[in-house]
Design an enzyme around this catalytic site. Structure first.
Site, PDB file in Angstrom:
ATOM      1  N   HIS A  60       0.877  -1.261   0.099  1.00 33.87           N
ATOM      2  CA  HIS A  60       0.165  -0.167  -0.161  1.00 33.87           C
ATOM      3  C   HIS A  60       1.013   1.254   0.043  1.00 33.87           C
ATOM      4  CE1 HIS A  60      -3.843  -1.943   1.686  1.00 33.87           C
ATOM      5  NE2 HIS A  60      -3.593  -2.374   0.680  1.00 33.87           N
ATOM      6  N   GLU A  62       1.171   3.625   1.967  1.00 35.26           N
ATOM      7  CA  GLU A  62       1.934   4.218   3.051  1.00 35.26           C
ATOM      8  C   GLU A  62       3.150   3.264   3.765  1.00 35.26           C
ATOM      9  OE1 GLU A  62      -2.609   4.817   3.713  1.00 35.26           O
ATOM     10  OE2 GLU A  62      -1.407   3.373   2.704  1.00 35.26           O
ATOM     11  N   SER A  87      -7.739   7.144   3.881  1.00 39.81           N
ATOM     12  CA  SER A  87      -7.658   6.974   5.272  1.00 39.81           C
ATOM     13  C   SER A  87      -6.903   5.374   5.232  1.00 39.81           C
ATOM     14  CB  SER A  87      -8.865   6.716   5.862  1.00 39.81           C
ATOM     15  OG  SER A  87      -8.851   6.251   7.159  1.00 39.81           O
ATOM     16  N   CYS A  92      -1.904  -0.616   7.282  1.00 41.74           N
ATOM     17  CA  CYS A  92      -0.964   0.661   7.408  1.00 41.74           C
ATOM     18  C   CYS A  92      -1.189   1.434   8.694  1.00 41.74           C
ATOM     19  CB  CYS A  92      -1.311   1.472   6.354  1.00 41.74           C
ATOM     20  SG  CYS A  92      -0.994   0.754   4.728  1.00 41.74           S
TER      21      CYS A  92
END
Length: 157
Positions: A60, A62, A87, A92
């Site tokens: 992902h 992040e 979000s 993450c």
């Protein structure tokens, strides 16, 4: 240690950098989510969702930004701010908690909301900007790519 909350100007500037990462992700065949990790006003790591491009189960935006920052000390993480256009999910958010990142700035949580309340309960300062550019980008992507989106967030079709 006192948590330093970025100014509104800083939030806008670094979220724009995260948006660039999201656009790179989309342009390279992936999901348009971007992230930057900032310490002392400098980007130390940047990333975008690369699950599709690299066939990864965990890459992902992040996670990519944290990985690209390299190995940091706990004192460095304690001064960090993680920016994400969307979000952060459970995974993450867990990485941010594990490394003690005290501030997370979220572009939007209308399309998807991770465990923001739990993260807050653990002492992290979470700011949700509801940036229209982030919302529009994710709404368009999820409408056009429901299968890929569901896979990314662990939902069954």
């Amino acid at each position: 240690m006192e948590i330093k909350i970025p100014s509104e100007e800083e939030m806008k500037r670094f979220m724009a950098k995260a948006m660039v990462e999201a656009q790179i992700g989309l342009a390279t065949g992936g999901i348009p989510i971007g992230s930057v990790l900032v310490i002392d006003g400098k980007i130390v790591g940047r990333g975008h969702n690369q699950r599709m491009q690299k066939g990864s189960a965990i890459l992902h935006a992040e996670m990519d930004a944290i990985e690209n920052a390299g190995r940091l000390s706990p004192s460095e993480y304690s001064k960090a701010t993680l920016y994400s256009t969307l979000s952060p999910c459970d995974m993450c958010s867990g990485a941010a908690l594990l490394y003690g990142i005290p501030v997370i700035i979220v572009g939007e949580n209308k399309t998807f909301q991770g465990p923001e309340d739990y993260v807050r309960s653990r002492g992290v300062h979470v700011v949700v900007l509801q940036d229209e550019r982030c919302i529009e980008m994710m709404e368009e992507f999820t409408k056009d790519n429901p299968g890929i989106w569901n896979e990314d967030i662990g939902e069954k079709d």
